[in-house]
Enzyme design. Structure first.
Site, short mmCIF file in Angstrom:
data_model
loop_
_atom_site.label_atom_id
_atom_site.label_comp_id
_atom_site.label_asym_id
_atom_site.label_seq_id
_atom_site.Cartn_x
_atom_site.Cartn_y
_atom_site.Cartn_z
N LYS A 54 0.83 -1.20 0.00
CA LYS A 54 0.00 0.00 0.00
C LYS A 54 0.87 1.26 0.00
CE LYS A 54 -3.84 -2.19 2.44
NZ LYS A 54 -4.53 -2.40 3.73
N GLN A 98 -5.14 -1.93 9.73
CA GLN A 98 -4.98 -3.23 9.09
C GLN A 98 -5.52 -4.34 9.98
OE1 GLN A 98 -3.90 -3.84 5.96
NE2 GLN A 98 -4.38 -6.00 6.31
N ASP A 121 -11.38 2.31 4.14
CA ASP A 121 -11.76 0.90 4.01
C ASP A 121 -13.28 0.74 3.95
OD1 ASP A 121 -9.84 -0.97 3.54
OD2 ASP A 121 -9.47 -1.46 5.63
#
Length: 290
Positions: A54, A98, A121
Site C-alpha cells: 500500500k 490493518q 476501508d
C-alpha cells in the site's frame, strides 16, 4: 469458445494512472498531497506485506504515507488514542487500520472510532449505513474493484440477474448494495442456501466470494455469464480461487483469473478512496474523478 480473460493487473494499472492525475490536481488545489495513514499492529506476515505494498503504491501515485506500527502489546485505550490523533490530523485524509488485530484488541470498537470522513476501508457503521441507503461515500475497496472489473468486461449490470456467493461485511454485503445501485436484480447466497448450483445458474453476473477453493464448478455457471472470482485460497497446487477456473472458462463469457484478477484491484481502489476522501473533506472537485 473460451471466455474472455478479465485482466485485473491491466485494469488496476489504468486506475492507478487515473489516480495519479487526480493526485496532481488535488495537490495543486490543497497545497499538499493527499495523505494516507496506516496502522499495523502485530506480526502477521501477510498484513505486513499488504501494508508495505500500500505504501509503495501510494508513493507511485504521489499520495503521502503516514506509517504507524505500535507495539503488539499496545492497549485498547492507547490504540484508540492513536486513532483519535489521526482523526484530528488535517494532513491525513484516509486512515486504514490493518486487520486482523491481536486478540486482546476490540476490532469493532476501533473501526467505529474512525472518522467516517477518513474511513478509506469503508468499514465504519456510518460508511456501511450510507451505502445500504444508496448514498455511498467511501466504499470498501474490493467491492469497488469488482464493479470496475465488471465494467471493464463490457457488462452493464442494469436489468441483469446477479448472484453473489458470500455475505461478508468486506465483500458480499457492500457488493450487494453496489450492484443494486447499478439496477441489477441481486441474490446473495451463503452456507445455508439451498441448491446453490441452481441459484448460480441463473446469474448473468456471478461473483464468488465465499473463501472455499473451487466451490463453483462449470456446471453451476450460466453460459456466457460474467464471472468474478474474489477468492484467494492457498492449496498444495498454489493459490486458487473459489471458481474452478479451467473448467469455468469454457462456459463463461468473461472471467477473472486467480491470481491476477480481483487481487490487484484492492490496493488500486484504496488509492482511489484516499483521493475521494480528500475531495469530500475539502469539497474539491476533480474533473477526472469518479
Amino acid at each position: 469458445m473460451a471466455a474472455k480473460l478479465i485482466d485485473g493487473k491491466a485494469v488496476a494499472a489504468s486506475v492507478r494512472e487515473r489516480v495519479r492525475g487526480e493526485v496532481e490536481e488535488l495537490t495543486q488545489s490543497l497545497g499538499r498531497p493527499p495523505g494516507l495513514a496506516t496502522v499495523l499492529v502485530g506480526d502477521d506476515p501477510g498484513s505486513a506485506i499488504y501494508v508495505r505494498r500500500k505504501h509503495e503504491a501510494s508513493q507511485e501515485v504521489g499520495i503521502r504515507s503516514f506509517e504507524h506500527e505500535p507495539d503488539p502489546s499496545i492497549s485498547q485505550e492507547d490504540l484508540l488514542d492513536l486513532v483519535a490523533e489521526l482523526n484530528d490530523k488535517d494532513e491525513v485524509d484516509g486512515i486504514l487500520v490493518q486487520l486482523p488485530l491481536p486478540d486482546h484488541l476490540d476490532e469493532a470498537a476501533l473501526i467505529a472510532a474512525l472518522d467516517p470522513a477518513k474511513d478509506v476501508d469503508g468499514l465504519t457503521p456510518t460508511s456501511a449505513g450510507l451505502l445500504a441507503r444508496g448514498e455511498p461515500r467511501l466504499v470498501p475497496a474490493t467491492p469497488r474493484g469488482v464493479m470496475e472489473l465488471i465494467a471493464s468486461a463490457g457488462t452493464d449490470p442494469e436489468g441483469k440477474e446477479a448472484v453473489i456467493v458470500g455475505r461478508s461485511n468486506l465483500v458480499g454485503r457492500p457488493l450487494f448494495s453496489l450492484l443494486l445501485g447499478a439496477n441489477a436484480t441481486v441474490t446473495v447466497c451463503h452456507s445455508r442456501t439451498r441448491d446453490l448450483g441452481e441459484v448460480c445458474r441463473r446469474a448473468e453476473i456471478l461473483v464468488a466470494a465465499a473463501g472455499s477453493p473451487r466451490l463453483i464448478g462449470a456446471e453451476m455457471i450460466r453460459p456466457g455469464a460474467t464471472v468474478i472470482d474474489v477468492g484467494i485460497n492457498p492449496t498444495d497446487d498454489g493459490l486458487v480461487g473459489d471458481v474452478d477456473f479451467e473448467a469455468a472458462k469454457e462456459v463463461a463469457g468473461a472471467i477473472t483469473p486467480v491470481p491476477g484478477g480481483v487481487g490487484p484491484m484492492t490496493i488500486a481502489m484504496l488509492l482511489s478512496n484516499t483521493v475521494r476522501a480528500a475531495r469530500l473533506r475539502h469539497q474539491v472537485m476533480v474533473e477526472s474523478g469518479p
